[in-house]
Enzyme design. Structure first.
Site, PDB file in Angstrom:
ATOM      1  CB  VAL A1105       6.255 -72.550 -66.722  1.00 29.44           C
ATOM      2  CG1 VAL A1105       5.477 -71.366 -66.151  1.00 29.44           C
ATOM      3  CG2 VAL A1105       5.323 -73.716 -66.996  1.00 29.44           C
ATOM      4  NE  ARG A1113       8.180 -61.732 -55.920  1.00 28.28           N
ATOM      5  CZ  ARG A1113       8.022 -62.701 -55.017  1.00 28.28           C
ATOM      6  NH1 ARG A1113       6.803 -62.976 -54.569  1.00 28.28           N
ATOM      7  NH2 ARG A1113       9.057 -63.381 -54.571  1.00 28.28           N
ATOM      8  CE  LYS A1114       4.260 -56.249 -63.219  1.00 26.75           C
ATOM      9  NZ  LYS A1114       3.773 -55.278 -62.218  1.00 26.75           N
ATOM     10  N   GLY A1115       0.694 -62.442 -61.373  1.00 24.98           N
ATOM     11  CA  GLY A1115      -0.337 -63.436 -61.660  1.00 24.98           C
ATOM     12  C   GLY A1115      -0.289 -64.007 -63.061  1.00 24.98           C
ATOM     13  CB  ILE A1116       2.050 -63.529 -65.901  1.00 22.52           C
ATOM     14  CG1 ILE A1116       1.756 -62.037 -66.078  1.00 22.52           C
ATOM     15  CG2 ILE A1116       2.320 -64.183 -67.256  1.00 22.52           C
ATOM     16  CD1 ILE A1116       2.855 -61.257 -66.740  1.00 22.52           C
ATOM     17  CB  ALA A1117       3.116 -68.151 -63.391  1.00 20.44           C
ATOM     18  CE  LYS A1118      -1.117 -67.290 -57.792  1.00 20.27           C
ATOM     19  NZ  LYS A1118      -1.765 -66.522 -56.699  1.00 20.27           N
ATOM     20  CG  ASN A1144      11.805 -72.034 -58.684  1.00 21.95           C
ATOM     21  OD1 ASN A1144      11.422 -71.198 -57.875  1.00 21.95           O
ATOM     22  ND2 ASN A1144      11.724 -71.868 -59.993  1.00 21.95           N
ATOM     23  CE1 TYR A1151       3.813 -74.498 -62.123  1.00 25.61           C
ATOM     24  CE2 TYR A1151       5.853 -75.249 -61.141  1.00 25.61           C
ATOM     25  CZ  TYR A1151       5.180 -74.634 -62.165  1.00 25.61           C
ATOM     26  OH  TYR A1151       5.870 -74.144 -63.235  1.00 25.61           O
TER      27      TYR A1151
END
Length: 1185
Positions: A1105, A1113-1118, A1144, A1151
């Site tokens: 990931v 901080r733009k919601g991409i990982a979510k 981290n 998560y």
């Protein structure tokens, strides 16, 4: 048998003598007699050199006569009143070019239309007394072009306040002629970046001169001729659409001829014809200098060239048949400042004018014009091509089917007979010959593509060959030839080894040196015949898919096969092989080279010229992509056309000279590129750039509701802009830090400056979008008011994920876009509006929400509408920058690109979710949301982030995936280690993604700025590891990545890791099958049983990931994790797991917030660990699905 010294050439009579001795049974005598004889098969290197010279010189000669030989320009006194004079036509080109750029909505376009009108009136006055000439200045108030194919998918093209000039010529005393017309069409308008001498003032000039000549002939016509000088073509074929849908004369048109330019000057060639073959067949019968290639039609109709002409409107909307002409010389100057009069070659207008005049005289006098609404039929489709620009061949697809099928059946019969008589050795020899063919393709493409990658490293520009196309022949042709020969020679050696063993076993009476020689000669023949197999396969494929260009495969198969059969072949298995004759290759290649070499050179030059405008979304595609496409094309041409000639080299002394020559040529070319000896661009062949003063009202500046203003410079040509920015100065910074969404495309890489960007525009110029009414209920409807203020050219994107249908009206309530099914691309439908100076600027948009949309609360930053307005105005900072723009750069214009001043605005979904009023309407108790006047100001400047699309990675994403991975996990490395790491990761993805049977793996990417005009190559069903096997030439910028798979089994059990038994898998699959079979009518019990068995399916695992630093901080990982969970559910997994670094904490919070829980590893469990350094501690986290 005569004795020769060692190294002598083997001649046919020597082989025959050996065969006779063998058949006579004199083995002992022969052996003693030939004991000291050394025979080798060797062809003179001078012969091979001569053959190459003949092929190269002959090909260039064909190209010259076919495409460069132009007729002499003629003056009016030479042709008279009825002929075509280039001198007269050039006067029109000069007058129009002197006006400068004249795009839609400009004062100069009004001047151009006025000039054409006056010229038409002069033709009317000087026409033959028995000819009636009518001139109509046709004004179009408004209209909408909603086509669904090719470039128009997901778009509505709206136009307003357009002016056209329509000229009709009819015989005065043949009244029925007015009911049947031939249309000749071209456009007056240009893009804002160039004066348009080629595109398409030259076409307008030809039409005016044709009209003058036709007006003296028309008294003998049976049909009328209409000349349409339209405007709005450059904004989306709006002129042609408005004519066929609104002009009263359009109903009389039976045949349409479109004149276009994709360059400037040269021969104007037919690149589209049909559907009815009447027009092309009549043109072929009378054209004085025919130039037409169905190869161009096949390429254009495939979508490989992202362009369209008015002919598409005539064919699809009006149902007409006809011809489409285009100038393509100097295609690199298309839509740039260099589309100028000085590059228009003498004879270009004469060539098109004389051909068109001959065609019109024949067609207008014909009593049998085709009816409109023609339906394309594969059987009646015309196949056409010219020979040396002098003769033209046309035939129907029905005849082609018979011809191709006949050749295919005869070829199969000959091959089958030959293989049956030759036995197993012949079959194996053919297979090994085909192996040499495969190796030739692999080596040729690999060598050429390798150079494509090297160029991006050593050159200041990834396309250093644009201004000097011959350089591409050295850069890609030399390695392609070297690779083709190397691959074929490897296959030849393998084949020769096998044949040597065969001759040893079957012809033991022959001397050893003779057996070796015969094996070499036989291998040469099989390699030659493998080229026939290659073209035979292509002919079968072309015949099956009814590809018009299949005649080339026929020529490259039949001619060499005839030469080989006439001079070389025998069906006798006892006859020993002989060296291939030089006459065989000369006869065999003469016809194919005559038919294809000129076209191949022209097509190569066109591909190189289009490199100027290759990039559709700057920064979204890797710089090497265009070079790879060109490299593969050149390698394919080498493998297809030189397969026969290369087979002559293996027994010659030209092998080493060929390797040395191609290697030296390549090295010298690379050195010239690296040293900057050859400039990639010149003043006449300039790099395409866009410099735009952007006022972005979708951003927040320091927390204030103020627009952000900056000057953006980006390029449609691959490569960075550091050199250009340094030349200009003015505080430009370059990189990927400033993403710009221009609605019709996106910019991921650019140079920008904010110096003096706040002057030259007013806040009152910014377009406004506000919600006038939001009516909720069973069928939700939202009324939006759009004010584009000073702009009559704008683009609006509508979110089709939320909006099912919409209606657009102007301020006078005239309907511009009606309700009806709307297509979308990547979740958006785009409206492109262009109009004249009197076009409206206020619009009412009715949005009808999708039934799947359940929005009742704020949706964050997701956009509902995205708007860009364009103004053709130079602000003070833009004037300064354009004055300093390097001479090797030129502004580039097209229908989707912005003008020099652009305003950006948007309407997020959250802004529609305002408070409800108390009023109730009807029985449905619908609620009305009226936006207060104070909130309308805030609508001008909403905060937004770039649109993000999460999808499976495709092949073209590989490099950016590797780049994202390495920049996130190894940020401390710099060049060259970072490049090595990225390349290692790239290789690992392409070749290390081995997925065990029954397992799943995919790589997900979060893409920003995916373009609207998607064109895919490849298949959804084909995958390379975890990557989709299709390529889009218009992809977005990868901002984040994630890998999810079911390869690792992380089921929480104690003891050593064990895979579940094969027996259990079989039992589970069988029970599941029975359950689905029996319980299909009882869904609850079936679902319960099936869900209960999913516990055996394991746990999906997330890895790698990574999100680029600028997009965190733009919601991409979510969104990546959510997509991974959806994939895991689709695979039938009951849970999803991952490892998280203890150091981290941000990742831990991410998560945990997504529902993952830390799982303690059981004592004694031998679970797989992630590949991390030994000092990294991690938690194992899992989430039930």
């Amino acid at each position: 048998m005569r004795q020769r010294g060692k190294g002598a050439s083997l001649k046919p009579n020597s082989i025959s003598s050996a065969a006779n001795h063998e058949n006579s049974g004199g083995e002992g005598e022969n052996s003693s007699r030939d004991k000291n004889v050394a025979l080798i098969a060797k062809r003179s290197s001078y012969v091979v050199f001569t053959l190459f010279v003949l092929v190269i010189y002959g090909s260039w000669g064909v190209y010259h006569y076919q495409f460069e030989s132009l007729p002499a320009p003629l003056a009016l006194e030479h042709v008279g009143k009825r002929g075509f004079s280039e001198h007269e036509a050039m006067k029109h080109v000069e007058a129009l070019a002197q006006l400068g750029p004249h795009p839609v909505g400009s004062d100069t376009l009004e001047s151009a239309v006025k000039y054409v009108t006056e010229a038409a009136e002069i033709i009317k006055k000087t026409a033959h007394w028995e000819v009636n000439v009518e001139v109509d200045r046709f004004h179009v108030k408004s209209g909408a072009n909603i086509m669904v194919g090719a470039l128009f998918k997901g778009k509505s093209l709206v136009y307003s306040d357009l002016n056209h000039v329509v000229l009709r010529i009819t015989p005065k005393y043949v009244s029925e002629a007015e009911e049947r017309a031939i249309l000749v069409s071209s456009h007056i308008d240009t893009v804002f970046a160039g004066e348009g001498a080629g595109d398409c003032s030259s076409c307008v000039a030809v039409m005016l001169e044709l009209a003058r000549g036709v007006s003296q002939w028309a008294h003998g016509f049976k049909n009328s001729v209409i000349f349409l000088f339209n405007t709005g073509e450059e904004e989306g074929l709006n002129g042609a659409h408005s004519f066929v849908t609104q002009h009263p004369w359009s109903d009389t048109v039976r045949v349409a001829v479109d004149l276009e330019a994709m360059g400037i000057g040269g021969k104007s060639s037919i690149f589209q014809a049909g559907p009815n073959p009447w027009a092309i067949e009549n043109f072929a019968a009378v054209a004085k200098y025919p130039s037409a290639q169905i190869v161009a039609q096949d390429i254009f109709s495939s979508g490989a060239i992202k362009s369209a002409t008015d002919f598409q409107v005539y064919k699809e909307v009006a149902g007409l048949s006809g011809l489409d002409f285009a100038y393509v010389d100097y295609t690199a100057v298309y839509h740039t400042k260099n589309d100028k009069l000085q590059l228009l070659q003498p004879g270009s207008l004469q060539h098109l004018g004389e051909n068109m005049l001959a065609f019109l005289l024949r067609a207008a006098a014909s009593p049998s014009l085709p009816e409109n609404k023609a339906v394309e039929s594969n059987e009646d489709k015309a196949i056409y091509f010219d020979i040396l620009g002098t003769y033209m061949v046309t035939f129907r697809q029905r005849f082609a089917n018979m011809l191709y099928n006949s050749i295919i059946m005869q070829s199969l019969l000959l091959w089958t007979t030959s293989l049956l008589m030759g036995g197993s050795s012949a079959v194996i020899s053919l297979a090994l010959g085909c192996l040499s063919l495969v190796l030739m393709w692999i080596f040729s493409i690999s060598f050429s593509v390798a150079v494509a990658f090297v160029l991006t490293i050593i050159s200041s520009s990834p396309v250093p060959y644009v201004s000097y196309p011959w350089l591409a022949l050295c850069l890609f042709g030399a390695p392609a030839l070297l690779g083709a020969f190397t691959g074929q020679h490897v296959g030849y050696i393998i084949l020769e080894s096998y044949l040597a063993r065969t001759f040893t076993e079957r012809r033991r009476n022959l001397p050893a040196n003779l057996r070796t020689t015969l094996a070499e000669l036989d291998a040469e023949r099989w390699v030659f015949k493998s080229g026939l197999v290659q073209w035979f396969v292509l002919l079968m494929l072309g015949n099956y898919y009814k590809i018009g260009s299949s005649y080339l495969a026929l020529a490259w198969l039949a001619s060499p096969a005839f030469a080989y059969g006439f001079l070389e072949a025998t069906l006798s298995p006892t006859r020993l092989p002989k060296p291939l004759k030089t006459a065989t290759i000369l006869i065999g290649l003469s016809v194919p080279l005559l038919l294809s070499s000129g076209m191949v050179i022209r097509l190569s030059a066109t591909i190189m010229g289009t490199s100027i405008r290759f990039v559709r979304n700057p920064g979204a595609s890797p710089d090497w992509l265009g070079n790879v496409i060109l490299a593969v094309f050149i390698a394919a041409v080498v493998c297809l056309t030189l397969v026969y000639l290369l087979s002559y080299i293996h027994i010659s002394g030209a092998k080493v000279p060929l390797v040395v020559a191609t290697t030296s040529l390549l090295v010298l070319s690379l050195v010239a590129v690296w040293g900057g000896v050859v400039p990639p661009f010149t003043e006449d062949i300039a790099r395409g750039v866009n410099v735009v003063h952007v006022v972005d009202a979708t951003r927040v500046n320091g927390g204030d509701l103020e627009p952000v203003s900056y000057i953006s410079m980006f390029s449609t040509t691959p490569g960075n802009l550091i050199k250009e920015a340094g030349h200009i100065g003015e505080g430009f910074a370059c990189g990927r830090d400033r993403f710009s969404d221009f609605v019709t495309f996106s910019v991921n890489y650019s140079c920008w400056t904010e110096k003096d960007a706040g002057i030259g525009w007013l806040k009152s110029d910014i377009p406004s979008i506000h919600v006038a009414k939001d009516t909720r209920g069973e069928n939700r409807e939202t009324q939006v008011v759009i004010d584009t203020t000073i702009s009559t050219r704008w683009s609006l994107a509508i979110n089709t994920g939320e909006i099912e249908d919409f209606q657009l009206r102007d301020a006078d309530s005239d309907e511009l876009i009606p309700l009806g099914e709307k297509s979308g691309v990547d979740g958006w439908h785009t409206i492109q509006f262009s109009g004249g100076r009197k076009a409206p600027t206020k619009f009412h948009l009715s949005l009808f929400w999708s039934g799947n949309s359940t929005r009742t609360t704020s949706a964050g930053d997701e956009q509902l509408l995205r708007l860009r307005t364009d103004v053709d105005r130079l602000t003070p900072p833009m004037e300064t920058i354009l004055q300093k723009l390097p001479r090797w750069c030129s502004l580039f214009g097209k229908s989707t690109s912005p003008h020099t001043l652009a305003f950006l605005s948007s309407l997020p979904v959250s802004k529609v979710m305002c408070g409800f009023g108390d009023s109730m309407i009807g029985e449905n108790q619908e609620k009305r949301c009226v936006v207060e006047e104070a909130s309308q100001v805030a609508e001008l400047f909403p905060t937004t982030s770039p649109e993000i699309v999460v999808r499976e990675a495709r092949i073209e994403d590989c490099w950016e995936v590797a780049e994202t991975h390495c920049s996130c996990f190894f940020p401390e490395y710099s060049f060259p280690l970072d490049f090595v790491l990225r390349f290692d990761r790239l290789v690992g993805m392409l070749f290390g993604f081995s997925v065990p049977k029954g397992c799943e793996r995919t790589c997900l990417v979060a893409v920003i700025g995916s373009g609207e005009d998607e064109f895919y190559i490849g298949s959804d069903d084909f995958k390379i590891g975890g990557l989709e096997g299709k390529i889009s030439l218009n992809k977005g910028y990868v901002a984040g990545i994630l890998t999810v798979d079911t390869v690792a089994d992380f089921l929480p059990r104690k003891g050593p890791l064990r895979q579940r038994s094969r027996t259990l898998e079989l039992v589970t699959a069988f029970v599941e099958y029975i359950a689905r079979l029996i319980f299909t009518s009882s869904h609850r019990l079936s679902d319960y049983l099936l869900r209960s068995m999913e516990v055996w399916r394991g746990v999906a695992y997330i890895s790698n990931v990574a999100v680029r630093e600028n997009f965190r901080r733009k919601g991409i990982a979510k969104r990546l994790i959510a997509k991974a969970e959806a994939k895991a559910k689709a695979w039938g997994c009951r849970a999803i797991a991952l490892h998280c670094d203890l150091n981290n904490p941000e990742a831990m919070r991410l998560y945990t917030g997504q529902g993952f829980k830390i799982i303690k590893i059981p004592d004694g469990a031998n679970w797989p660990h992630p590949r991390l350094s030994g000092d990294v501690k991690f938690n194992f986290m899992m989430k039930l699905l």
